[in-house]
Design a protein around this motif. Structure first.
Motif, mmCIF file in Angstrom:
data_model
loop_
_atom_site.group_PDB
_atom_site.id
_atom_site.type_symbol
_atom_site.label_atom_id
_atom_site.label_comp_id
_atom_site.label_asym_id
_atom_site.label_seq_id
_atom_site.Cartn_x
_atom_site.Cartn_y
_atom_site.Cartn_z
ATOM 1 N N SER A 168 0.833 -1.202 0.000
ATOM 2 C CA SER A 168 0.000 0.000 0.000
ATOM 3 C C SER A 168 0.866 1.249 0.000
ATOM 4 C CB SER A 168 -0.948 0.016 1.213
ATOM 5 O OG SER A 168 -0.216 0.138 2.409
ATOM 6 N N VAL A 169 0.319 2.287 -0.635
ATOM 7 C CA VAL A 169 0.946 3.609 -0.657
ATOM 8 C C VAL A 169 -0.164 4.614 -0.384
ATOM 9 C CG1 VAL A 169 2.134 5.356 -2.048
ATOM 10 C CG2 VAL A 169 2.696 2.931 -2.354
ATOM 11 N N GLU A 170 0.014 5.387 0.672
ATOM 12 C CA GLU A 170 -0.944 6.441 1.014
ATOM 13 C C GLU A 170 -0.202 7.769 1.007
ATOM 14 O OE1 GLU A 170 -4.189 5.920 1.438
ATOM 15 O OE2 GLU A 170 -3.912 3.761 1.199
ATOM 16 N N VAL A 171 -0.796 8.762 0.384
ATOM 17 C CA VAL A 171 -0.215 10.104 0.359
ATOM 18 C C VAL A 171 -1.318 11.073 0.754
ATOM 19 C CG1 VAL A 171 0.934 11.878 -1.019
ATOM 20 C CG2 VAL A 171 1.370 9.447 -1.497
ATOM 21 N N GLU A 172 -1.023 11.886 1.755
ATOM 22 C CA GLU A 172 -2.029 12.828 2.261
ATOM 23 C C GLU A 172 -1.455 14.239 2.282
ATOM 24 O OE1 GLU A 172 -3.457 13.646 6.701
ATOM 25 O OE2 GLU A 172 -4.133 11.698 5.946
ATOM 26 N N ASP A 173 -2.215 15.172 1.766
ATOM 27 C CA ASP A 173 -1.837 16.583 1.813
ATOM 28 C C ASP A 173 -2.068 17.090 3.230
ATOM 29 O OD1 ASP A 173 -1.496 19.311 1.541
ATOM 30 O OD2 ASP A 173 -3.055 19.552 0.030
ATOM 31 N N GLY B 133 2.573 28.256 -1.682
ATOM 32 C CA GLY B 133 1.985 27.160 -2.443
ATOM 33 C C GLY B 133 2.779 25.872 -2.401
ATOM 34 N N LYS B 134 3.756 25.808 -1.522
ATOM 35 C CA LYS B 134 4.553 24.586 -1.403
ATOM 36 C C LYS B 134 3.797 23.558 -0.573
ATOM 37 C CE LYS B 134 8.864 26.874 -2.197
ATOM 38 N NZ LYS B 134 9.725 26.182 -3.106
ATOM 39 N N MET B 135 4.040 22.286 -0.872
ATOM 40 C CA MET B 135 3.296 21.197 -0.242
ATOM 41 C C MET B 135 3.985 20.640 0.998
ATOM 42 S SD MET B 135 1.913 18.871 -3.393
ATOM 43 C CE MET B 135 3.540 18.316 -3.831
ATOM 44 N N HIS B 136 3.162 20.233 1.934
ATOM 45 C CA HIS B 136 3.556 19.446 3.092
ATOM 46 C C HIS B 136 2.726 18.167 2.992
ATOM 47 C CE1 HIS B 136 4.495 23.538 4.423
ATOM 48 N NE2 HIS B 136 5.305 23.013 5.314
ATOM 49 N N ILE B 137 3.405 17.014 2.894
ATOM 50 C CA ILE B 137 2.654 15.779 2.732
ATOM 51 C C ILE B 137 3.063 14.735 3.753
ATOM 52 C CG2 ILE B 137 2.241 16.133 0.269
ATOM 53 C CD1 ILE B 137 4.430 14.042 -0.301
ATOM 54 N N TRP B 138 2.164 13.798 3.990
ATOM 55 C CA TRP B 138 2.411 12.617 4.813
ATOM 56 C C TRP B 138 2.332 11.428 3.874
ATOM 57 C CZ3 TRP B 138 -1.099 8.572 5.534
ATOM 58 C CH2 TRP B 138 -0.719 7.614 6.472
ATOM 59 N N VAL B 139 3.317 10.530 3.969
ATOM 60 C CA VAL B 139 3.374 9.352 3.114
ATOM 61 C C VAL B 139 3.530 8.120 3.991
ATOM 62 C CG1 VAL B 139 4.714 8.143 1.330
ATOM 63 C CG2 VAL B 139 4.428 10.627 1.193
ATOM 64 N N GLU B 140 2.692 7.119 3.726
ATOM 65 C CA GLU B 140 2.853 5.817 4.372
ATOM 66 C C GLU B 140 2.987 4.779 3.271
ATOM 67 O OE1 GLU B 140 0.617 4.037 7.922
ATOM 68 O OE2 GLU B 140 -0.304 3.088 6.161
ATOM 69 N N ILE B 141 4.065 3.993 3.365
ATOM 70 C CA ILE B 141 4.294 2.926 2.403
ATOM 71 C C ILE B 141 4.540 1.634 3.167
ATOM 72 C CG2 ILE B 141 5.732 2.055 0.509
ATOM 73 C CD1 ILE B 141 6.529 4.981 -0.056
ATOM 74 N N VAL B 142 3.822 0.593 2.785
ATOM 75 C CA VAL B 142 4.041 -0.742 3.321
ATOM 76 C C VAL B 142 4.599 -1.568 2.171
ATOM 77 C CG1 VAL B 142 3.001 -2.776 4.371
ATOM 78 C CG2 VAL B 142 2.133 -0.498 4.951
ATOM 79 N N SER B 143 5.841 -2.020 2.338
ATOM 80 C CA SER B 143 6.507 -2.743 1.258
ATOM 81 C C SER B 143 7.569 -3.677 1.827
ATOM 82 C CB SER B 143 7.179 -1.770 0.296
ATOM 83 O OG SER B 143 7.981 -2.473 -0.638
ATOM 84 N N ASN B 144 7.611 -4.871 1.294
ATOM 85 C CA ASN B 144 8.673 -5.785 1.705
ATOM 86 C C ASN B 144 9.990 -5.471 1.014
ATOM 87 O OD1 ASN B 144 7.235 -7.110 3.686
ATOM 88 N ND2 ASN B 144 6.380 -8.585 2.249
ATOM 89 N N GLU B 145 10.000 -4.483 0.137
ATOM 90 C CA GLU B 145 11.273 -3.991 -0.396
ATOM 91 C C GLU B 145 12.101 -3.339 0.720
ATOM 92 O OE1 GLU B 145 11.402 -1.715 -3.996
ATOM 93 O OE2 GLU B 145 9.963 -3.022 -4.980
#
Length: 97
Positions: free
Chosen positions: A20-25, A39-51
């Motif tokens: 899963s990959v979740e990206v939230e503004d 206008g610059k972004m602040h984001i939260w990212v969650e990645i679940v990966s066996n990589e």
């Protein structure tokens, strides 16, 4: 959803084989800050990966930063990262094996 968020999510999904990959503004949390006002972004990212197996937290972060290097030079100001393997996510959620 902001097209920039969709682009970032698509790029991460293309580069990392993930459960899963979740990206939230999270720009709304930074109103009044100079970067937000520009206008610059602040984001939260969650990645679940066996990589991420056998990678340190720093190596995981470096991987994501390298994938998003062009965006970081542009209008991506800040990223909050949650990067885990599927087993780590299960442990976090209290799932039993």
């Amino acid at each position: 959803m902001d097209n920039r968020i969709i682009f970032i999510k698509d790029r991460l999904e293309k580069e990392i084989k993930a459960d899963s990959v979740e990206v939230e503004d999270q720009g709304h949390l930074h109103k009044g800050h100079k970067a937000h006002d520009e206008g610059k972004m602040h984001i939260w990212v969650e990645i679940v990966s066996n990589e991420f197996l056998n990678m340190s937290p720093i190596q995981r972060h470096q991987l994501v930063y390298s994938i998003l290097s062009e965006e970081l030079k542009g209008d991506l100001h800040a990223i909050s990262l949650s990067l885990m393997t599927s087993e780590e996510q299960s442990e976090l959620n209290g799932d039993s094996k």
